[in-house]
Design an enzyme around this catalytic site. Structure first.
Site, short mmCIF file in Angstrom:
data_model
loop_
_atom_site.label_atom_id
_atom_site.label_comp_id
_atom_site.label_asym_id
_atom_site.label_seq_id
_atom_site.Cartn_x
_atom_site.Cartn_y
_atom_site.Cartn_z
N ASP A 42 6.04 -8.66 5.43
CA ASP A 42 5.88 -8.54 6.49
C ASP A 42 5.88 -10.09 6.93
O ASP A 42 5.27 -11.17 6.79
CB ASP A 42 5.03 -8.46 8.00
CG ASP A 42 3.46 -8.86 7.52
OD1 ASP A 42 2.80 -9.43 5.96
OD2 ASP A 42 2.76 -9.15 8.26
N GLU A 57 0.29 -20.87 2.44
CA GLU A 57 0.01 -19.65 2.16
C GLU A 57 1.33 -18.85 1.48
O GLU A 57 0.97 -17.63 0.55
CB GLU A 57 0.08 -18.90 3.52
CG GLU A 57 1.04 -17.44 3.63
CD GLU A 57 0.91 -17.24 4.93
OE1 GLU A 57 1.03 -16.16 4.85
OE2 GLU A 57 2.20 -18.21 5.36
#
Length: 663
Positions: free
Chosen positions: A403, A598
């Site tokens: 996503d 991340e």
């Protein structure tokens, strides 16, 4: 910039050798003094004053970090306990010093005794040590009295309540949390209904809360969170974190995460996207069989529990059948699987305004302001089949873990994805292996159903045949997602197209073709791209940079494809891609005060990612306490696979083009 060592008797700058090209060069001594011993050199530093002096002199942009973007105007002098004077002129060393002071400050120490070797710690060694000794602990959570505050007081709760939802059939959890509620006035315990419908989940969107996990012996079974705003147990993140934990000797914590996954399957009916109330209808990419197998086989033989394996295997088979095979996620027309998230309406976890442009079209259609339309659509007052379908695709895209990406935009629920079917093939092969190896070829699950090795062998063989039939492009010699509505293969070049290498379902010829394509289309300076530039340009419908597309790279893709390359004998390609990724992590940590985020822009090898959701793990003061879960794991995993001479090259920050030549 480097470090110059001077004696307090004589400061002879002409005889002090300077930094000569590697991060570790610069430990020097004067010819007029005795040889300088790094290992025996210590400094006693007042914590608060030294932190203040460092920030005042070197943090020129005021972000409470010392990075390559700062522009210090002066040398930093320190006097050792033996009277030697040291000048530090290296951003990496200065930031290391700041980090060590921050740890001392956090632990409420007035002074810090620190060695020069710690300040000069080689970067790969330092990153790995911090992951092993600090980051995993900081990322560990429990859902119980001791651990509740850390999760329930974050920004996702939206109100002052510590709200926890407990499964209807979990008598242990219900008893524990109802008793706890008596002692905590702001704790609201909600027992979920026996059947959780999409309508029910929508009804509690205004009352978000944590979903309980396993309680054992009066305590919450621990788990690791990704980090940053992701302060809960995620589905596929957990598997990759578990690989890092096993490498770092934290086997019990990895096993505990498997136990929490089995709890989720038993009581929530699926491994959750994450244990938040709004994820009750959504799962994530399936890795439970791999997780079970790797934890069990990392356990010393004398400590293995056949009972634990039997229960875990039973829960994995239950997940396989109920989540993936006996529902909408199975497409009978192809015999393959798709992601297909349940739920109604707008995904509640998204930021305000995320869908503004989409909703504006429908607001105009109903002659309403966009805010009025959004509220009436959320409540169910307005029903629109076309918009409903858009959100089925959007929730499904999120269930896929990717996503977001242009590969899945407004089409996710119509695709038999290469990644998902590769993962389910791996389940079938893992079940075959585990039953054959540990149950003598015949296993009875907890629901009374019996399974043989031959049963799962046939399942895997059938899936492999179906994947070759529907997902293999004979002309391009590559796997692609298949659209069940158009009955056509897509042509989107994604890292997920190469998951069959990890699953072990390719022939040698197929693997040769896949490796050649991957190294041509997806190799970047800093690692493996999430998607190719050409596909991203072709399918983007606006200028929003989707975070799971070019130019970004992600830890799970790297880790899976490294193993795939190694399993098929492509050791030189694996070594190169491992090095490129670890170099990106190392270089950014050296330049930016230990930052481990991340994801990365692997084209430019930077954590400065300009995508829709920013980059979690980059916002901190003084020191990162946790890095980012699967990024930490990828570092430890990569180091475990990399030959020692390449680790030395990492410490010296030798660029990939210096090691492997220009692309």
């Amino acid at each position: 910039m480097g470090i110059i060592l001077l004696t307090k008797k004589k400061r002879n700058f002409k005889q002090a050798a300077l930094y000569t090209g590697t991060i570790l060069a610069g430990l020097l001594y004067m010819s007029c003094s005795k040889k300088f011993s790094e290992s025996q050199t210590f400094f006693n530093l007042p914590v608060d004053k030294t932190m203040h002096d460092l920030l005042a002199g070197y943090d020129t942009d005021g972000d409470k970090k010392i990075t390559k973007d700062d522009a210090p105007q002066k040398d930093y002098y320190m006097v050792s306990t033996k009277g030697d004077t040291v000048i530090i002129r290296n951003t990496y060393y200065l930031s290391n010093l700041l980090q060590e002071l921050a740890i001392a400050h956090e632990e409420q120490h007035d002074s810090l005794r620190i060695s020069l070797s710690r300040i000069q710690e080689p970067p790969a060694e330092r990153i790995s040590r911090r992951i092993r000794t600090h980051f995993w602990d900081d990322l560990t959570r429990t859902i119980d009295e001791e651990g509740l505050n850390r999760i329930t007081e974050d920004e996702k709760m939206h109100d002052s309540h510590q709200r926890i939802y407990v499964p209807y059939h979990d008598s242990t959890g219900i008893e524990y949390f109802l008793e706890l509620q008596k002692r905590r006035r702001n704790l609201e315990v909600v027992i979920l209904p026996p059947v959780i419908s999409a309508e029910y989940v929508r009804s509690i969107n205004t009352r978000p809360g944590i979903l309980s996990l396993k309680i054992e012996n009066g305590k919450g079974v621990p788990f690791v969170v990704p980090g940053g705003r992701f302060n809960e147990m995620y589905g596929w993140d957990s598997y990759f974190e578990g690989k890092g934990l096993i490498i770092d000797g934290r086997l019990e914590l990895a096993k505990a995460m498997v136990d929490n996954f089995c709890y989720q399957v038993k009581y929530y009916g699926k491994i959750l996207n994450a244990n938040r109330s709004y994820y009750l209808t959504r799962t994530q990419p399936p890795f439970l069989s791999s997780f079970i197998r790797e934890v069990y086989e990392a356990t010393p033989a004398r400590e293995r529990s056949n009972e634990w394996l039997a229960h875990s295997l039973s829960m994995a088979i239950k997940e396989y059948k109920e989540v993936w095979m006996d529902c909408k996620r199975y497409t009978p027309e192809t015999g393959l699987n798709r992601y297909y998230a349940g739920g109604l309406g707008i995904p509640p976890e998204t930021e305000p305004g995320h869908f503004r442009s989409i909703l504006q079209e429908y607001a105009d259609k109903y002659n309403l302001s966009v805010l009025t339309f959004e509220e009436r659509y959320k409540s169910g007052e307005i029903k629109d089949a076309e918009l409903d379908r858009y959100f089925v695709h959007d929730r499904t895209l999120r269930e896929s873990g990717h996503d977001t990406t242009w590969r899945l935009d407004n089409v996710a629920a119509d695709l038999n994805c290469v990644d998902l079917n590769s993962l389910l093939y791996k389940y079938e092969k893992d079940f075959e292996y585990l039953i054959d190896t540990y149950f003598k070829g015949d296993y009875t699950a907890e629901n009374g159903e019996s399974y043989t090795t031959a049963y799962w062998h046939e399942k895997a063989a059938t899936r492999r045949m179906k994947m070759k039939q529907y997902l293999w492009d004979a002309e391009k010699q590559c796997f692609f997602d298949y659209n069940i509505k158009t009955e056509k293969l897509t042509d989107f070049m994604s890292a997920t197209n190469f998951f069959p290498l990890w699953a072990g379902l390719c022939t040698e010829d197929e693997a040769e073709s896949l490796v050649s394509i991957m190294m041509t289309e997806l190799k970047a300076q800093g690692g493996i791209l999430a998607s190719s530039k050409a596909s991203t340009i072709k399918y983007a419908t606006n200028d929003v940079q989707r975070q799971w597309d070019y130019p970004n790279g992600w830890a799970p893709h790297q880790m899976l494809l490294w193993k795939g390359l190694l399993d098929y004998g492509y050791e030189s390609e694996a070594r190169e891609m491992i090095y490129r990724w670890l170099w990106t992590i190392t270089q950014n940590a050296v330049d930016y005060n230990g930052t481990i985020p991340e994801k990365y822009d692997v084209v430019n090898s930077t954590h400065k990612v300009y995508a829709e959701y920013g980059n979690v793990g980059t916002e901190f003061a003084y020191i990162t306490k946790s890095g980012f879960g699967w990024m930490n794991a990828s570092y430890q995993y990569g180091l475990s696979l990399l030959p020692e001479d390449y680790v030395h090259k990492l410490d010296n920050l030798e660029k990939p083009e210096e090691v492997f030549g220009r692309q």
